[in-house]
Design an enzyme around this catalytic site. Structure first.
Site, mmCIF file in Angstrom:
data_model
loop_
_atom_site.group_PDB
_atom_site.id
_atom_site.type_symbol
_atom_site.label_atom_id
_atom_site.label_comp_id
_atom_site.label_asym_id
_atom_site.label_seq_id
_atom_site.Cartn_x
_atom_site.Cartn_y
_atom_site.Cartn_z
ATOM 1 N N LYS A 23 0.837 -1.206 0.000
ATOM 2 C CA LYS A 23 0.000 0.000 0.000
ATOM 3 C C LYS A 23 0.870 1.253 0.000
ATOM 4 C CE LYS A 23 -3.731 -0.045 2.534
ATOM 5 N NZ LYS A 23 -4.541 -0.069 3.755
ATOM 6 N N ARG A 93 -3.129 3.009 9.020
ATOM 7 C CA ARG A 93 -3.494 1.719 8.418
ATOM 8 C C ARG A 93 -2.285 0.826 8.255
ATOM 9 N NH1 ARG A 93 -8.299 2.621 4.853
ATOM 10 N NH2 ARG A 93 -8.610 4.858 4.812
ATOM 11 N N GLY A 102 -8.035 -6.927 4.962
ATOM 12 C CA GLY A 102 -8.861 -7.000 6.170
ATOM 13 C C GLY A 102 -8.242 -7.773 7.317
ATOM 14 N N MET A 104 -5.446 -7.098 9.058
ATOM 15 C CA MET A 104 -4.844 -6.326 10.144
ATOM 16 C C MET A 104 -5.702 -5.096 10.414
ATOM 17 S SD MET A 104 -0.879 -6.779 9.351
ATOM 18 C CE MET A 104 -1.094 -6.557 7.620
ATOM 19 N N ARG A 337 -4.029 -1.293 -5.889
ATOM 20 C CA ARG A 337 -3.191 -2.502 -5.825
ATOM 21 C C ARG A 337 -3.647 -3.429 -6.943
ATOM 22 N NH1 ARG A 337 -5.757 -4.420 -0.092
ATOM 23 N NH2 ARG A 337 -7.901 -4.290 -0.740
ATOM 24 N N HIS A 453 -15.751 -8.536 2.758
ATOM 25 C CA HIS A 453 -14.670 -9.384 3.230
ATOM 26 C C HIS A 453 -14.849 -10.837 2.783
ATOM 27 C CE1 HIS A 453 -12.888 -12.069 6.247
ATOM 28 N NE2 HIS A 453 -11.843 -11.304 6.006
ATOM 29 N N ARG A 557 1.233 -46.632 -12.092
ATOM 30 C CA ARG A 557 1.413 -47.527 -10.936
ATOM 31 C C ARG A 557 0.576 -48.778 -11.179
ATOM 32 N NH1 ARG A 557 1.103 -42.231 -8.025
ATOM 33 N NH2 ARG A 557 2.808 -42.122 -6.523
ATOM 34 N N ARG A 613 5.521 -48.763 -14.270
ATOM 35 C CA ARG A 613 6.318 -49.235 -13.146
ATOM 36 C C ARG A 613 5.846 -50.631 -12.738
ATOM 37 N NH1 ARG A 613 5.954 -46.202 -7.542
ATOM 38 N NH2 ARG A 613 4.012 -47.359 -7.353
ATOM 39 N N GLU A 751 14.691 -43.701 -5.558
ATOM 40 C CA GLU A 751 13.862 -43.412 -4.381
ATOM 41 C C GLU A 751 14.610 -43.688 -3.087
ATOM 42 O OE1 GLU A 751 9.608 -44.891 -5.176
ATOM 43 O OE2 GLU A 751 10.885 -46.442 -6.028
ATOM 44 N N SER A 770 13.887 -41.962 -12.880
ATOM 45 C CA SER A 770 12.696 -41.208 -12.483
ATOM 46 C C SER A 770 12.766 -41.075 -10.968
ATOM 47 C CB SER A 770 11.442 -41.966 -12.912
ATOM 48 O OG SER A 770 10.316 -41.291 -12.431
ATOM 49 N N GLY A 772 11.578 -40.785 -7.548
ATOM 50 C CA GLY A 772 10.352 -40.977 -6.758
ATOM 51 C C GLY A 772 10.542 -40.171 -5.488
ATOM 52 N N THR A 773 10.184 -38.899 -5.585
ATOM 53 C CA THR A 773 10.532 -37.985 -4.491
ATOM 54 C C THR A 773 9.672 -38.208 -3.245
ATOM 55 O OG1 THR A 773 9.212 -36.377 -5.676
ATOM 56 C CG2 THR A 773 11.596 -36.168 -5.851
ATOM 57 N N ASN A 774 8.598 -38.987 -3.359
ATOM 58 C CA ASN A 774 7.831 -39.296 -2.139
ATOM 59 C C ASN A 774 8.688 -40.190 -1.241
ATOM 60 O OD1 ASN A 774 5.711 -38.032 -3.453
ATOM 61 N ND2 ASN A 774 4.850 -39.958 -4.209
ATOM 62 N N ASP A 775 9.169 -41.274 -1.833
ATOM 63 C CA ASP A 775 10.005 -42.173 -1.042
ATOM 64 C C ASP A 775 11.365 -41.558 -0.751
ATOM 65 O OD1 ASP A 775 8.752 -44.629 -0.263
ATOM 66 O OD2 ASP A 775 8.452 -45.022 -2.393
ATOM 67 N N CYS A 838 8.664 -38.025 -10.531
ATOM 68 C CA CYS A 838 7.288 -38.498 -10.618
ATOM 69 C C CYS A 838 6.601 -38.554 -9.253
ATOM 70 C CB CYS A 838 7.212 -39.864 -11.299
ATOM 71 S SG CYS A 838 7.968 -41.164 -10.329
ATOM 72 N N TYR A 858 11.922 -33.855 -17.444
ATOM 73 C CA TYR A 858 10.466 -33.764 -17.291
ATOM 74 C C TYR A 858 10.053 -33.823 -15.832
ATOM 75 C CZ TYR A 858 10.401 -38.792 -16.346
ATOM 76 O OH TYR A 858 10.587 -40.015 -15.788
HETATM 77 C C1 PEP Z 1 7.549 -41.938 -5.080
HETATM 78 O O1 PEP Z 1 7.998 -42.621 -4.167
HETATM 79 O O2 PEP Z 1 7.807 -40.731 -5.230
HETATM 80 C C2 PEP Z 1 6.659 -42.536 -6.069
HETATM 81 C C3 PEP Z 1 6.242 -41.842 -7.110
HETATM 82 O O3 PEP Z 1 6.218 -43.800 -5.833
HETATM 83 P P1 PEP Z 1 5.039 -44.147 -4.811
HETATM 84 O O4 PEP Z 1 4.425 -42.862 -4.382
HETATM 85 O O5 PEP Z 1 4.102 -45.011 -5.558
HETATM 86 O O6 PEP Z 1 5.788 -44.850 -3.734
HETATM 87 MG MG MG Z 2 7.872 -44.780 -4.309
#
Ligand code: PEP
Ligand code: MG
Length: 897
Positions: A23, A93, A102, A104, A337, A453, A557, A613, A751, A770, A772-775, A838, A858
């Protein structure tokens, strides 16, 4: 840290947001552009941080700077702060770096006291107005500075009007306002043992402190969490000379958007109230008039407003949300704004601004909030369904919602937590209700306009909202409409795009991509380097993802294919088999199912890569729960013995033995992924056979198949080598001569941290990685992905041990370092190695930025996130340029041995 804590508006500019808040920076920019802005100054966000460092106290140093600034303001306005003859009045203000509408506090009319109020009465020749302004100050001050709840003041005002038989505030006389002022002062004294300060500098000091403090009020904290605004940022405070929209019928106040914030249509959109102060419009207490009416009531002011609005839009190259006041026929701009808008409007505005040559496609893409794309994929009411429309209000935030009625934010939160879908119904919402809005599927209010609001907050969160639905009458625990009664817990539905309120639960349908979004996505595609794949495991999802622009399947999967009613029993039969031959018989029954699934997916993805997979989860996941089986077995033991119960008991006991056998204390770290394939090669053999057979069938139909077979949870290169050989053998066996003509790839998921660390060895057997960023997140942090979020992780996030949830936003410092290392190592032995992500992170903007910077090829995400990922990938390219380690720069990667 710069020593200057106070900046006059003419000293700043739009580029000083971090220091002056949004502001303050905009007020400075407008002042310097010669727009009619009431003079004032800004106390910086640095001062706010200093305030907190000093334990919540404004230092003398800063306050002296503020006093000096007041002196300059006095000269400009030819008024004096606290002088009864020509009193200077100011507003105080908040103004944070990111807009937090709204959330603050604000105090208006500061500088009034028992003496200066007389001066205001004389100079305006309007004593009624002057005393009304004074009581507003005491009310706001009492509430914001002394913490006396607003309801006490409202009750006193209500009783006063009742005593004199008055309907509206404007009917209250000067004498009556004076009476109320006496009551307000006593109320404050009674509740706080403190007097309303008559010294205007004490007023100012306390007001600035209170606004700084409001940075940490509950609703502001919740808002910051939702919108990921850092807590340490702090707010600036803007102190501005007052202009009055409540000086009579030639005055007023309002809010306009340069384009329609719901649809994006290019026409001035907004509301105003004659003879009112700004708070009356935004709080939704009075329902305002549409802005077109101003053209008839004050044509010159309207023309000036229109011209100013266009100028501001051109200047900022974006749709503006402008607050204005008309004081005795003179227009003042109080704030501008970038306007909050719905996702639909955002797409239309971005595309229109390019068509109008205001923005380039790249600039338009950069400005897209990717979270809007999430919202765009909101549901709408299925038009085929028969509807019982109860009433129609203002279509304040699009999307449809269906849920059970609740009448207060706490209940909304409580019911929401217990898994119920709720619609929050309220006369109006205040910023205190934000937790209820967050928990609700949608919001319905009986009062307030499109800029109230409720509307602003719901739009920001992408929740459906219907506002100002005046036909509904809310009483305690119910509302009535047209003789019908809806109680708490009853089901209703709302359509935020049309304003309809509907009785009962309705079916909702999925959204489609608009013409504008298609255009933006096409621009994004021409900019981005990162490819966008999808996670899909059936033909329908694959087709949907393709429609949304997916360039391939990054993760199919296969276990999901085993859960269908017709398959689970065969899968169980396979698991329960005691011998290899028995297991093979069961697997042969599964093969045609698998083959059919793959054929469906290959057809849907004709010409695009499909990454399949092989089976990953531990086998016990396909069997019933152990507790349940124990229970069943006990019941059967005590049941009357018949041929049937005896047989059933035998079956249950057999299952139980197997479940006990397969039981692991740490199944996530147990016999899953390629470990399964190594112990039961026949399972992976069946899957590979089904894939290759499906390829042959589809090729026979003229379909181009680009299969990529992926081995999960590899931690040692020998595991991959073994599984690769298994797949190759099957290829040979099924494809025979044709093998050479089929461009299949075999790769692995990364993974397990060990796989990332030894990537140069793993890459020797992989055509692709690939991540597997979850594991990988689970194993790098050692946080169980199934438990952490419900347990300590929430605490870690609340206490800011972690700034974001690492299962949502990729942890660049740790997990990211492993990815970066693995990519470099992998490419050092195989420059053409294809790499991607993935895990869930493939659909998250910040993580996509990381993937781009790291030079991955990717990301793969769920079908509905594909459009979002396409835009985010283009933004990454615009922000960082091409990544140095990306495919085209691979030769530059240092080889590490
Ligand atoms: C992972 O581990 O990131 C993954 C894609 O495999 P899943 O979630 O099936 O274990
Ligand atoms: Mg996994």
């Amino acid at each position: 840290m710069n020593n200057q804590r106070v900046y006059h508006f003419q000293e700043g500019n739009a580029g000083m947001r971090e220091l002056l808040g949004g502001k303050g920076a905009n007020l400075a920019e407008m002042t310097n552009a010669g727009l009619p802005v009431p003079p004032g100054f800004t106390v910086t966000t640095d001062a706010c941080r200093e305030f907190y460092e000093k334990g919540g106290q404004l230092t003398d140093e800063i306050f002296n700077e503020i006093k000096q600034a007041v002196r300059l303001l006095e000269q400009k306005k030819r008024q004096e702060f606290g002088n009864p003859d020509r009193p200077l009045l100011v507003s105080v203000r908040s103004g944070s770096v990111n807009s937090m509408p709204g959330m603050m506090d604000t105090i208006l009319n500061l500088g009034l006291n028992d003496k200066t109020v007389q001066g205001l009465a004389q100079s305006t020749e309007n004593a009624k107005f002057a005393f009304d302004s004074y009581r507003r100050l005491i009310q706001m001050f009492g509430n914001v500075v002394f913490g006396v709840e607003g309801i006490y003041f409202e009750n006193l005002l209500h009783s006063l009007k009742e005593k004199y038989g008055l309907e509206q505030d404007r009917d209250v006389s000067e004498e009556q306002w004076r009476e109320l002022i006496g009551q307000y002062k006593s109320l404050i004294l009674e509740k706080t043992r403190r007097e309303f300060p008559q010294d205007v500098y004490v007023q100012l000091n306390l007001a600035v402190e209170a606004v700084f403090r409001s940075w940490n009020n509950q609703r502001a904290k919740v808002y910051r969490k939702v919108h990921q605004i850092p807590d340490h940022q702090g707010t600036a405070v803007n102190i501005q000379s007052m202009v009055f929209g409540n000086l009579g019928n030639d005055s007023g106040t309002g809010v306009v958007f340069t384009r329609n914030p719901s649809t994006g249509e290019k026409s001035l959109f907004g509301e105003y109230l004659i003879n009112a102060q700004g708070e009356d419009v935004v709080s939704g207490v009075r329902t305002p008039m549409p802005i077109r009416q101003l053209e008839m009531e004050m044509p010159e002011v309207y023309a000036q407003l229109l011209a100013t609005a266009q100028r501001l839009e051109q200047h900022y190259k974006d749709m503006q949300d402008i607050e204005f006041t008309v004081e005795k026929g003179r227009l003042f701009i109080l704030q501008t704004r970038n306007g909050k808008r719905t996702a639909q409007a955002a797409m239309k505005i971005a595309v229109d601004l390019v068509r109008e040559n205001v923005l380039t496609p790249g600039e338009a893409i950069r400005r897209i909030e990717v979270s809007h794309l999430d919202q765009l994929l909101h549901r709408a009411i299925d038009t085929e369904a028969a509807l019982e429309v109860l009433a129609t209000g203002l279509p304040a935030s699009p999307g449809a919602a269906t849920g059970q009625v609740v009448f207060d934010a706490d209940t909304a939160e409580e019911w929401g937590r217990s898994g119920k879908r709720v619609i929050l119904v309220s006369m109006e919402t205040t910023p205190e209700d934000i937790h209820g809005v967050l928990a609700a599927e949608g919001v319905l209010t009986s009062r307030g306009g499109m800029t109230s609001h409720a509307a602003v907050v719901a739009r920001g969160m992408g929740k459906p909202c219907v506002c100002g639905c005046e036909d509904i009458r809310i009483q305690s625990g119910l509302f009535t409409v047209d003789g019908q009664m809806i109680r708490e817990g009853d089901w209703i539905s709302i359509d935020g795009a049309s304003g309809r309120v509907i009785r009962g639960e309705v079916s909702l349908k999925d959204p489609e991509i608009s013409e504008e979004l298609s255009e933006l996505l096409a621009w994004a595609d021409s900019i981005r380097k990162l490819k966008i794949f999808t996670n899909a495991d059936n033909p329908e999802d694959s087709a949907k993802a393709r429609e949304f622009g997916a360039e391939g399947i990054g993760l199919c999967r296969t276990e999901h294919m085993f859960f269908g009613a017709d398959r689970l029993s065969v899968v169980q039969e396979m698991i329960l088999s005691d011998t290899l031959d028995e297991r093979r018989i069961a697997l042969n029954k599964l093969l045609p199912f698998q083959q059919g699934d793959f054929e469906g997916i290959f057809r849907a993805m004709n010409g695009l890569p499909v990454t399949i997979r092989l089976l990953d989860p531990p086998l016990h996941e396909f069997l019933p729960d152990m507790e349940e089986l124990i229970q069943q077995s006990v019941e059967l033991k005590y049941a009357q013995k018949t041929e049937e119960t005896v047989k059933e008991l035998e079956r249950v006991e057999q299952l139980l033995r197997k479940v006990r056998n397969l039981h692991e204390f740490n199944p996530m770290l147990g016999q899953r992924g390629c470990r399964l394939g190594i112990l039961f090669p026949e399972i992976y053999e069946m899957q590979a056979e089904a894939i290759f057979r499906a390829i042959l069938t589809c090729r026979g139909e003229g379909i181009e198949v680009l299969p990529e077979i992926m081995i999960p949870l590899v931690g040692h290169e020998k595991e991959l080598k073994l599984m690769r050989e298994l797949v190759e053998r099957k290829a040979e066996e099924v494809l025979g001569e044709e093998k050479e003509a089929i461009p299949y790839k075999i790769g692995t998921m990364i993974e397990v941290p060990r796989a990332a660390l030894t990537a140069s060895k793993i890459a020797q057997h992989a055509d692709f990685f690939s991540f597997g960023t979850n594991d990988l997140t689970q194993m790098t942090f050692g946080y169980s992905r199934d438990d952490a979020e419900g347990k300590f992780l929430t605490h870690y996030l609340e206490d800011e041990l972690l700034s974001t949830n690492p299962f949502q936003v990729l942890d660049e410092d740790g997990v990211g370092m492993l990815i970066d290392w693995a990519v470099k190592q992998g490419r050092s032995v195989k420059p053409e190695l294809k790499t991607g992500v993935c895990g869930e992170h493939g659909g998250d903007k910040q993580s996509i930025f990381f993937c781009h910077k790291t030079g991955l090829d990717y990301v793969s995400c769920s079908p509905y996130r594909v459009p979002l990922a396409r835009i985010a990938a283009a933004q990454a390219q615009l922000e960082f340029g091409s990544a140095s380690t990306a495919a085209n720069g691979r030769n530059k990667v240092a080889t590490t041995s």
